[in-house]
Design an enzyme around this catalytic site. Structure first.
Site, short mmCIF file in Angstrom:
data_model
loop_
_atom_site.label_atom_id
_atom_site.label_comp_id
_atom_site.label_asym_id
_atom_site.label_seq_id
_atom_site.Cartn_x
_atom_site.Cartn_y
_atom_site.Cartn_z
N HIS A 179 -6.06 -2.26 4.21
CA HIS A 179 -5.83 -1.15 3.48
C HIS A 179 -5.16 -1.31 2.17
O HIS A 179 -4.05 -2.07 2.17
CB HIS A 179 -5.58 0.13 4.02
CG HIS A 179 -3.90 -0.01 4.74
ND1 HIS A 179 -3.59 -1.28 5.19
CD2 HIS A 179 -3.01 1.07 5.00
CE1 HIS A 179 -2.18 -0.87 5.41
NE2 HIS A 179 -2.08 0.57 5.67
N GLU A 238 8.02 1.15 4.41
CA GLU A 238 7.59 0.31 5.67
C GLU A 238 7.70 -0.93 5.04
O GLU A 238 7.36 -1.53 4.09
CB GLU A 238 6.21 0.74 5.83
CG GLU A 238 5.61 -0.01 6.96
CD GLU A 238 4.07 0.26 7.06
OE1 GLU A 238 3.58 0.06 8.35
OE2 GLU A 238 3.31 0.37 6.35
N TYR A 259 9.22 1.69 10.02
CA TYR A 259 9.44 2.58 9.05
C TYR A 259 10.87 2.96 8.72
O TYR A 259 11.54 3.27 9.93
CB TYR A 259 8.45 3.92 9.48
CG TYR A 259 7.17 3.75 9.44
CD1 TYR A 259 6.39 3.53 8.03
CD2 TYR A 259 6.26 3.61 10.58
CE1 TYR A 259 5.27 3.46 8.20
CE2 TYR A 259 4.94 3.75 10.41
CZ TYR A 259 4.26 3.48 9.07
OH TYR A 259 3.06 3.47 9.32
N HIS A 293 4.75 7.31 2.98
CA HIS A 293 5.69 6.12 2.52
C HIS A 293 5.07 5.13 1.52
O HIS A 293 3.78 5.09 1.24
CB HIS A 293 5.83 5.16 3.77
CG HIS A 293 4.82 4.63 4.43
ND1 HIS A 293 3.76 5.47 5.24
CD2 HIS A 293 4.20 3.50 4.19
CE1 HIS A 293 2.68 4.67 5.80
NE2 HIS A 293 2.76 3.27 4.97
N HIS A 301 0.71 -1.00 -0.10
CA HIS A 301 -0.11 -0.03 0.00
C HIS A 301 0.72 1.21 -0.03
O HIS A 301 2.08 1.22 0.23
CB HIS A 301 -1.05 -0.02 1.19
CG HIS A 301 -0.30 0.16 2.62
ND1 HIS A 301 0.12 -0.74 3.34
CD2 HIS A 301 0.28 1.22 3.36
CE1 HIS A 301 0.58 -0.57 4.33
NE2 HIS A 301 0.70 0.93 4.45
N HIS A 322 0.97 -1.07 15.09
CA HIS A 322 -0.18 -0.28 14.86
C HIS A 322 -1.13 -0.63 15.70
O HIS A 322 -1.66 -1.81 15.88
CB HIS A 322 -0.57 -0.15 13.42
CG HIS A 322 0.53 0.50 12.65
ND1 HIS A 322 1.49 1.58 12.82
CD2 HIS A 322 1.00 -0.01 11.33
CE1 HIS A 322 2.13 1.85 11.82
NE2 HIS A 322 1.94 1.04 10.89
#
Length: 309
Positions: A201, A267, A257, A216, A154, A248
């Protein structure tokens, strides 16, 4: 879920300051597979388990950042339909001819209110993952070279007008909202996470005053252990790490990251839950954004909000 429109993130083209240093980094440290170079000076990479020709393209420039982010769609009829839908919504589109990018068919490009260029395409040469399609092994030699992510997972893009961006992705492209962070006044979204699949996502956006910024590009890892191994490799190669290893709260993904030699953040990511379009979106209040970003420390890292390319 049936995937009949936008299938997945397909490619990102990123600007770098030193092409040779970046090639070495992405090939030898991140462990991407180089698949070609073109007359424009662009260098093409894929992750080891991706089957299409390329997913990450770099070019040398005076400033770092992202040129465009592309999504693969089901077929040419879908590409035509989505272009018509984008135009009906009021967005101008540009057709980029097949072959302008190596081994890639026609692309439909449009600009978001956030300033980002987004592309849709239906065709890209399948080069495979080196394992074949009959009685394949679970992995090959490419998986052992560098960090070796599975795929481009993503992107997170920073820019203005993300409420309108969300409408375009949901109402026109068929994405759905998975999670959001509210602004401090609780009235609008400071960031949104959107999916076209049952991944947690496929693209995310955060409100930011300057248009067209890259936060990112994210590369999927197989396990928490592989994320930790990625951290070891980063340290061995003196890669500048931003955040992590951590988990997260938003998405439940595990992450590190870090920055490439040009200052583009990337990431290494794994995990996350599996949403569906009928799920109610999850909401995070701004005062709990720190826990959403770094669940163990409950810390809203300053760099996450301010450092972009």
């Amino acid at each position: 879920m049936a995937m009949t429109g936008v299938l997945r993130p397909g490619h990102a083209q990123v600007r770098v300051l030193d092409l040779e240093a970046s090639i070495k980094f992405y090939r030898d440290v991140l462990g991407l597979v180089e698949t070609g170079r073109d007359a424009q000076g662009r260098v093409y990479f894929k992750c080891w388990d991706e089957r299409d020709h390329s997913s990450y393209v770099i070019r040398e420039a005076d400033s770092a950042g992202i040129d465009f982010f592309g999504f693969k769609v089901l077929d040419k009829a879908t590409l035509d339909r989505l272009e018509a839908d984008l135009r009906a919504y009021g967005l101008a589109t540009t057709r980029i001819p097949a072959g302008e990018m190596l081994e890639t068919g026609e692309r439909v490009r449009f600009q978001l209110p956030s300033g980002h260029l987004i592309e849709l395409y239906a065709e890209k040469t399948a080069v495979g993952n080196g394992l074949g399609t009959t009685n394949p092994a679970p992995w090959g030699a490419s998986r052992e070279h560098g960090i070796a992510p599975i795929r481009l997972d993503h992107g997170l893009l920073y820019g203005p007008n993300i409420a309108e961006v969300q409408k375009i992705f949901v109402d026109v492209l068929g994405f759905y909202l998975v999670e959001r962070v509210l602004t401090e006044d609780g009235q609008t979204s400071a960031a949104v996470w959107l999916s076209c699949s049952h991944k947690v996502h496929d693209i995310a956006f955060a409100e930011y005053p300057e248009p067209g910024k890259l936060h990112h590009c994210s590369f999927l890892m197989e396990s928490w252990e592989s994320v930790l191994r990625a951290g070891d490799i980063m340290s061995m190669n003196k890669v500048a790490v931003d955040i992590g290893p951590t988990r997260h709260g938003i998405t439940r993904g595990c992450t590190i990251y870090a920055w490439d030699p040009s200052g583009n953040r990337f990431e290494t990511f794994m995990g996350g839950y599996h949403p569906y379009p009928d799920y109610e979106p999850l909401t995070w209040t701004f005062d709990n954004f720190g826990q959403g970003l770094d669940y163990p420390q409950r810390k809203l890292h300053e760099t996450f909000l301010t450092v972009v390319t």
